[in-house]
Design a protein around this motif. Sequence first.
Motif, PDB file in Angstrom:
ATOM      1  N   VAL A 106       0.776  -1.211   0.079  1.00 16.07           N
ATOM      2  CA  VAL A 106      -0.147  -0.016   0.026  1.00 16.07           C
ATOM      3  C   VAL A 106       0.877   1.311  -0.029  1.00 16.07           C
ATOM      4  CG1 VAL A 106      -1.721   1.393   1.256  1.00 16.07           C
ATOM      5  CG2 VAL A 106      -1.979  -1.121   1.116  1.00 16.07           C
ATOM      6  N   ASP A 107       0.709   1.898  -1.000  1.00 14.69           N
ATOM      7  CA  ASP A 107       1.502   3.272  -1.099  1.00 14.69           C
ATOM      8  C   ASP A 107       0.471   4.143  -1.898  1.00 14.69           C
ATOM      9  OD1 ASP A 107       4.005   2.421  -3.351  1.00 14.69           O
ATOM     10  OD2 ASP A 107       1.943   3.204  -3.894  1.00 14.69           O
ATOM     11  N   SER A 108       1.124   5.678  -2.058  1.00 16.93           N
ATOM     12  CA  SER A 108       0.007   6.360  -2.780  1.00 16.93           C
ATOM     13  C   SER A 108      -0.485   6.105  -4.251  1.00 16.93           C
ATOM     14  CB  SER A 108       0.566   7.945  -2.498  1.00 16.93           C
ATOM     15  OG  SER A 108       1.895   7.703  -3.141  1.00 16.93           O
ATOM     16  N   THR A 109       0.417   5.189  -4.738  1.00 23.54           N
ATOM     17  CA  THR A 109       0.150   4.763  -6.030  1.00 23.54           C
ATOM     18  C   THR A 109      -0.305   3.466  -6.444  1.00 23.54           C
ATOM     19  OG1 THR A 109       2.289   4.086  -6.621  1.00 23.54           O
ATOM     20  CG2 THR A 109       1.889   6.667  -6.784  1.00 23.54           C
ATOM     21  N   VAL A 110      -0.536   2.572  -5.333  1.00 24.01           N
ATOM     22  CA  VAL A 110      -0.743   1.217  -5.498  1.00 24.01           C
ATOM     23  C   VAL A 110      -1.378   0.712  -4.582  1.00 24.01           C
ATOM     24  CG1 VAL A 110       1.524   0.399  -5.076  1.00 24.01           C
ATOM     25  CG2 VAL A 110      -0.244  -0.914  -6.653  1.00 24.01           C
ATOM     26  N   CYS A 111      -2.314   0.009  -4.718  1.00 26.41           N
ATOM     27  CA  CYS A 111      -2.808  -1.143  -3.623  1.00 26.41           C
ATOM     28  C   CYS A 111      -2.691  -2.527  -3.988  1.00 26.41           C
ATOM     29  CB  CYS A 111      -4.196  -0.514  -3.045  1.00 26.41           C
ATOM     30  SG  CYS A 111      -4.889  -1.651  -1.862  1.00 26.41           S
ATOM     31  N   LEU A 112      -2.039  -3.222  -3.544  1.00 24.66           N
ATOM     32  CA  LEU A 112      -1.996  -4.929  -3.855  1.00 24.66           C
ATOM     33  C   LEU A 112      -2.209  -5.706  -2.782  1.00 24.66           C
ATOM     34  CD1 LEU A 112       1.175  -4.529  -6.270  1.00 24.66           C
ATOM     35  CD2 LEU A 112      -1.301  -4.660  -6.940  1.00 24.66           C
ATOM     36  N   LEU A 113      -3.517  -5.957  -2.557  1.00 21.41           N
ATOM     37  CA  LEU A 113      -4.164  -6.808  -1.394  1.00 21.41           C
ATOM     38  C   LEU A 113      -4.860  -7.935  -1.953  1.00 21.41           C
ATOM     39  CD1 LEU A 113      -4.918  -3.900   1.144  1.00 21.41           C
ATOM     40  CD2 LEU A 113      -2.751  -4.933   0.850  1.00 21.41           C
ATOM     41  N   ASP A 114      -4.534  -9.030  -1.200  1.00 21.05           N
ATOM     42  CA  ASP A 114      -5.554 -10.085  -2.070  1.00 21.05           C
ATOM     43  C   ASP A 114      -5.579 -11.453  -1.154  1.00 21.05           C
ATOM     44  OD1 ASP A 114      -5.675 -12.298  -4.977  1.00 21.05           O
ATOM     45  OD2 ASP A 114      -7.385 -11.115  -3.933  1.00 21.05           O
ATOM     46  N   ASP A 115      -5.296 -11.218   0.121  1.00 21.04           N
ATOM     47  CA  ASP A 115      -5.341 -12.567   0.907  1.00 21.04           C
ATOM     48  C   ASP A 115      -6.573 -12.732   1.606  1.00 21.04           C
ATOM     49  OD1 ASP A 115      -2.936 -13.536   3.550  1.00 21.04           O
ATOM     50  OD2 ASP A 115      -4.123 -14.634   2.132  1.00 21.04           O
ATOM     51  N   HIS A 116      -7.239 -11.881   2.491  1.00 22.91           N
ATOM     52  CA  HIS A 116      -8.474 -12.280   3.214  1.00 22.91           C
ATOM     53  C   HIS A 116      -9.582 -11.229   2.620  1.00 22.91           C
ATOM     54  CE1 HIS A 116      -6.454 -15.131   5.545  1.00 22.91           C
ATOM     55  NE2 HIS A 116      -5.409 -14.137   5.893  1.00 22.91           N
ATOM     56  N   TRP A 117     -10.777 -11.783   2.298  1.00 20.42           N
ATOM     57  CA  TRP A 117     -11.774 -10.960   1.727  1.00 20.42           C
ATOM     58  C   TRP A 117     -13.089 -10.970   2.777  1.00 20.42           C
ATOM     59  CZ3 TRP A 117     -11.429  -7.729  -2.515  1.00 20.42           C
ATOM     60  CH2 TRP A 117     -10.256  -7.877  -3.118  1.00 20.42           C
ATOM     61  N   GLY A 118     -13.672  -9.882   2.634  1.00 19.04           N
ATOM     62  CA  GLY A 118     -15.098  -9.913   3.594  1.00 19.04           C
ATOM     63  C   GLY A 118     -16.219 -10.462   2.465  1.00 19.04           C
ATOM     64  N   GLN A 119     -17.465 -10.340   2.819  1.00 21.18           N
ATOM     65  CA  GLN A 119     -18.525 -10.918   2.041  1.00 21.18           C
ATOM     66  C   GLN A 119     -19.127  -9.658   1.157  1.00 21.18           C
ATOM     67  OE1 GLN A 119     -19.732 -14.190   1.497  1.00 21.18           O
ATOM     68  NE2 GLN A 119     -17.792 -14.514   2.537  1.00 21.18           N
ATOM     69  N   GLY A 120     -18.787  -8.394   1.705  1.00 21.92           N
ATOM     70  CA  GLY A 120     -19.133  -7.255   0.941  1.00 21.92           C
ATOM     71  C   GLY A 120     -20.514  -6.788   1.339  1.00 21.92           C
ATOM     72  N   THR A 121     -20.634  -5.258   1.073  1.00 17.31           N
ATOM     73  CA  THR A 121     -21.697  -4.656   1.655  1.00 17.31           C
ATOM     74  C   THR A 121     -22.335  -3.783   0.098  1.00 17.31           C
ATOM     75  OG1 THR A 121     -22.621  -3.204   3.087  1.00 17.31           O
ATOM     76  CG2 THR A 121     -20.441  -2.749   2.431  1.00 17.31           C
ATOM     77  N   GLN A 122     -23.616  -3.875   0.069  1.00 18.72           N
ATOM     78  CA  GLN A 122     -24.222  -3.174  -1.049  1.00 18.72           C
ATOM     79  C   GLN A 122     -24.367  -1.723  -1.172  1.00 18.72           C
ATOM     80  OE1 GLN A 122     -24.968  -4.428  -4.478  1.00 18.72           O
ATOM     81  NE2 GLN A 122     -25.094  -2.320  -5.048  1.00 18.72           N
ATOM     82  N   VAL A 123     -23.891  -0.672  -1.997  1.00 24.32           N
ATOM     83  CA  VAL A 123     -23.745   0.502  -2.027  1.00 24.32           C
ATOM     84  C   VAL A 123     -24.664   0.872  -3.374  1.00 24.32           C
ATOM     85  CG1 VAL A 123     -22.760   2.703  -2.131  1.00 24.32           C
ATOM     86  CG2 VAL A 123     -21.658   1.099  -0.492  1.00 24.32           C
ATOM     87  N   THR A 124     -25.656   1.551  -3.224  1.00 18.89           N
ATOM     88  CA  THR A 124     -26.484   1.960  -4.222  1.00 18.89           C
ATOM     89  C   THR A 124     -26.601   3.497  -4.321  1.00 18.89           C
ATOM     90  OG1 THR A 124     -27.763  -0.120  -4.382  1.00 18.89           O
ATOM     91  CG2 THR A 124     -28.703   1.787  -5.660  1.00 18.89           C
ATOM     92  N   VAL A 125     -26.141   4.107  -5.192  1.00 19.72           N
ATOM     93  CA  VAL A 125     -26.512   5.698  -5.236  1.00 19.72           C
ATOM     94  C   VAL A 125     -27.320   5.816  -6.413  1.00 19.72           C
ATOM     95  CG1 VAL A 125     -25.355   7.848  -5.612  1.00 19.72           C
ATOM     96  CG2 VAL A 125     -23.942   5.984  -4.733  1.00 19.72           C
ATOM     97  N   ALA A 126     -28.817   6.515  -6.090  1.00 21.84           N
ATOM     98  CA  ALA A 126     -29.708   6.803  -6.964  1.00 21.84           C
ATOM     99  C   ALA A 126     -30.727   7.682  -6.564  1.00 21.84           C
ATOM    100  CB  ALA A 126     -30.336   5.315  -7.418  1.00 21.84           C
ATOM    101  N   SER A 127     -31.411   8.217  -7.400  1.00 24.42           N
ATOM    102  CA  SER A 127     -32.419   9.100  -7.108  1.00 24.42           C
ATOM    103  C   SER A 127     -33.796   8.471  -7.073  1.00 24.42           C
ATOM    104  CB  SER A 127     -32.549  10.544  -7.682  1.00 24.42           C
ATOM    105  OG  SER A 127     -32.370  10.330  -8.984  1.00 24.42           O
TER     106      SER A 127
END
Length: 127
Positions: A106-127
């Motif tokens: 992780v630095d200001s130009t790159v993020c390389l992470l891929d070991d453990h993942w969560g299940q996710g949360t839905q974000v919906t932006v709509a009017s």
Amino acid sequence: QVQLVESGGGLVQPGGSLRLSCVASGFTFDWYHIGWFRQAPGKEREGVSCISNTGSNTYFSSFVKGRFAISKDSAMNTVYLQMNNLKPEDTGVYYCVADRWDQGVVDSTVCLLDDHWGQGTQVTVAS
């Protein structure tokens, strides 16, 4: 057992704000870089924002820079993603990811992470 649990997603109007939380358990929190990725329908997963294990480095993708902020609370084993001025193109499932300090990057130009993942949360932006 490593576990990442996301929360805070929902439906918001364009221009609105949300704060996502990622609560980590099962590992030494301050040994891990943690980040947020998202996946929109029909698109590949993409990096949004990441924070290094020490908190000294952060990454923001070009499409959220200036609108999103990332922070961590080691006492709570939690990483937050504050999302402001949300746009319809921010819609997607937001995933938390963690990787050891000596395996991920992780630095200001790159993020390389891929070991453990969560299940996710839905974000919906709509009017």
